[in-house]
Every structure is written in C-alpha cells, then in structure tokens.
Scaffold this active site. Structure first.
Site, PDB file in Angstrom:
ATOM      1  N   GLU A 240       0.824  -1.207   0.000  1.00 23.80           N
ATOM      2  CA  GLU A 240       0.000   0.000   0.000  1.00 23.80           C
ATOM      3  C   GLU A 240       0.858   1.257   0.000  1.00 23.80           C
ATOM      4  OE1 GLU A 240      -3.827   0.005   2.109  1.00 23.80           O
ATOM      5  OE2 GLU A 240      -3.051   1.704   3.254  1.00 23.80           O
ATOM      6  N   ARG A 266      -3.922  33.147 -19.037  1.00 24.01           N
ATOM      7  CA  ARG A 266      -4.438  34.200 -18.166  1.00 24.01           C
ATOM      8  C   ARG A 266      -3.485  35.399 -18.129  1.00 24.01           C
ATOM      9  NH1 ARG A 266      -8.969  36.046 -15.488  1.00 24.01           N
ATOM     10  NH2 ARG A 266      -8.557  36.647 -13.337  1.00 24.01           N
ATOM     11  N   GLN A 277       7.398  36.096 -11.851  1.00 23.56           N
ATOM     12  CA  GLN A 277       8.287  35.074 -11.294  1.00 23.56           C
ATOM     13  C   GLN A 277       7.679  34.382 -10.080  1.00 23.56           C
ATOM     14  OE1 GLN A 277      12.137  36.334  -9.629  1.00 23.56           O
ATOM     15  NE2 GLN A 277      13.104  34.760 -10.899  1.00 23.56           N
TER      16      GLN A 277
END
Length: 377
Positions: A240, A266, A277
């Site tokens: 797991e 955008r 930055q």
C-alpha cells in the site's frame, strides 16, 4: 535501475490514461461507489493488477501496478474512486493472494479482481490508530475456527464491503505474535456495518465502522498462520505505501498540467501570468516535488519487485508523495486564486483529497519514525 519505460509499459499507461479520462466523471459528492464504475475498474484491470492471472488478475509487479494507478490518478477526476480501488487491491486482495490457502483464493479473488465484489481492510480501532499492536478486537479459538468480537473504525470501503480483511488478538501475551489475520465474508452472521462517515475528501470511497459480535470465522479463512497477523499486515502495508501512492503522483501531474495551461492563457495587469516570477516559481516547485517523489516511489517499487528489504524506501516514498500532493494542491489553489477556491474547477477537491494521504497507511510522523529507526536512530 532502468529509468526508461518499455514499449509495453508505455502502451499500458497510455491505454489506462485514456480510459480513465473517457470513462469516469468527477465525484458526485455522495458517499459510495457506483456499481458500474466498480465493474469498469475490474474490466480495465485495476482491481487485480498485481494478482496472479490464474485468479483473474493481471500478474503485474509492483512497478507496473504503480504505473497503472499513476495513470488513473492522473486521468480520473474522482480520486476517491481510485483510492477505493487501491485499498481493495493492496490491503485486501494482496494479503489473500500471498497468505490465503488455495481454496480461499479461488473462492474470493476472481470476483474481487473482476469488480463483482468490494473488499475492505478492517484494522484501525477507536483506540488503536497508529498503535496497531494493541488491538482490542479478539479472536477466541472454538471448534473449527474462531469467534471474533470487537469494533473496527475508519474502514475504507466498509459500508459496501463483501469481503473484510481484518485483524484480531488471539494470544495477548505473545508479543509480536499476538495478532492473527482473517478474510471474512460480509454475509457471515455477527457482522454489523455502520453508515458512511462524513469526510473531508475522497467521498467516493465510503468509510465506516464495522462491528464483530460472536462472529464465527472458519479456521481456513485465517491468512497465514495463527499469530502471523503482524507479518501479513506489514506486507500489505508495504504494497500500500509503495504502490497506492502512485495515484497521488498522477494527481500531482494533472495539477501541474492544469496550472500551466491556466497561466499560459491568463493575464493580469496587462501581462501574461507566465511573466510573474512568483507564479512560475510556484509551478517549478510543484514540478520539483512531483519528480522527486516519483523517483522515490519508483525506487520503492523496484525494491519490492526484487524482493529486497524496502521499509526505508517505502516510508521515504510514502512521506514524500503524500506531503508533495498536499503542497502541490495548495500551490494550485493559490495560482488559480478565486477559480482555485471554487468547487466547479476541481482544485479544491484535489486539496481535500490529498490531505488524507498524510494520515492513512501510517501518518507522516509515523513514516518519520520508521525512517529514523531504519537509520539506527
């Protein structure tokens, strides 16, 4: 270690990714798994990926299995569904496949691999979360088997389970050999299953309480030998902690792709977001955490496939991937700002789904303890 993928691995990954994107929808918000979705996961080979083919599985090793879960984590918008599949396979099917006797495997595994049944791991108790060595649930020897009595909590897939892999104390004074593992069918008398808990995330994987009251389990449904429960559990946890978290590698990759697409389109203050930055630095950190945790996970899988000691590697991998998933999802929400906060875009769901990864399969602090122990500290 070979870093390249074989043509077969690439083809298998691409096929799984395409199927995950086309077949599955975002979570509905209601706890539970649609039977059609579960059967589809079986048909696509996810539910039995690491189980032997003669029992209906894919026969894949740890790395190939992880690559499948990575593909589904990246392509399926319902992370809870993929997590439910991982819990079913690694914490339930693999203990049965590795420690069950032949008749038990023949009876249970084909339906589990095909998606005809759901399995749940019942280990955690109300007073035994991280401390799994002190289980209040008891298994009392009787003629032909054992009587189980006790309460298990936070059982992932529990409300829907047809098969329960559970652990109970058989010899309280036996130390490491105090606990025994069992595979129990849900229709067995004496099992009570509670309603699904309300959860922060991964709602498609319902979790609840399971109660055993004088529940008779035949001796042939013991996994391994009496007193070998800790060995069974630790082996299931190695599967797991190593392979399950590949789904969070896939989730991180999806977030990086979506965030890059957003900032390229955008603009703010007359400039593309890619010119800020502070924005690009966040995305670079997302990518760095993704690739670093991916390499740790692949290495842990490599060791598991080679049957080499891997406690340190799996703990490092689990810690890195789970923490990276939370940090990456947080960064994604910050970069998307208002859109990231809205439910309709899925970024807040990714954050909610990621938080659980730092808790289940051993919390982040438990992983740090394991790492410290393996370092001799």
């Amino acid at each position: 270690m070979e870093f390249g993928w074989t043509p077969e691995q690439r083809a298998r990954y691409d096929t799984a990714l395409a199927a995950a994107r086309q077949r599955f929808a975002p979570e509905s918000g209601a706890p539970g798994i649609a039977p059609a979705d579960w059967r589809a996961l079986g048909e696509l080979g996810l539910l039995g990926a690491s189980v032997e083919p003669k029992f209906g599985g894919g026969g894949h090793g740890a790395l190939d299995t992880a690559l499948l879960f990575e593909a589904f984590g990246r392509g399926c918008p319902d992370t809870g569904l993929v997590f439910a599949a991982a819990a079913h396979l690694f914490a339930c099917a693999m203990p049965i496949a590795e420690f069950g006797d032949a008749p038990l495997k023949e009876r249970l595994l084909p339906d589990m691999c095909a998606g005809r049944t759901v399995a749940a791991n019942a280990m955690t108790e109300p007073d035994a979360g991280s401390d799994v060595a002190r289980l209040a649930t008891t298994a009392t020897p009787v003629d032909g088997g054992y009587l189980l009595n006790g309460v298990k909590s936070f059982v992932s897939n529990g409300p829907l389970a047809d098969v329960l892999v559970t652990y109970a104390t058989t010899d309280p004074a036996a130390g490491h050999f105090a606990v025994t593992a069992f595979a129990v069918e849900r229709r067995t008398a004496g099992i009570g299953v509670g309603e699904p808990f309300g959860k922060l995330g991964m709602k498609s994987c319902p979790a609840g309480q399971v109660t055993f009251t004088d529940c008779f389990v035949p001796g042939d449904q013991v996994l391994g030998e009496r007193g070998q429960g800790s060995v069974v559990f630790q082996e299931s946890m190695r599967w797991e902690r190593t392979c399950l978290f590949a789904l969070y590698v896939g989730l991180q990759e999806r977030l990086v792709e979506q965030v890059i697409e957003h900032v390229q389109q955008r603009s703010q203050f007359g400039r593309k977001l890619t010119e800020f930055q502070s924005v690009t630095n966040r995305i670079v950190e997302m990518k760095l955490r993704l690739e670093s945790s991916r390499l740790l996970l692949y290495r842990a899988c490599w060791l598991l496939d080679r049957d080499e000691p891997g406690a340190l590697a799996s703990a490092l991998s689990k810690l890195a991937v789970s923490e990276a998933a939370v940090a990456g999802a947080t960064d994604a929400v910050q970069v998307l700002a208002g859109r990231g906060y809205l439910t309709q875009h899925g970024f807040e769901a990714a954050l909610r789904d990621a938080v659980g990864g730092t808790i289940f399969s051993g919390t982040s602090d438990i992983q740090r303890q394991i790492i410290a122990r393996e370092l001799g500290l």
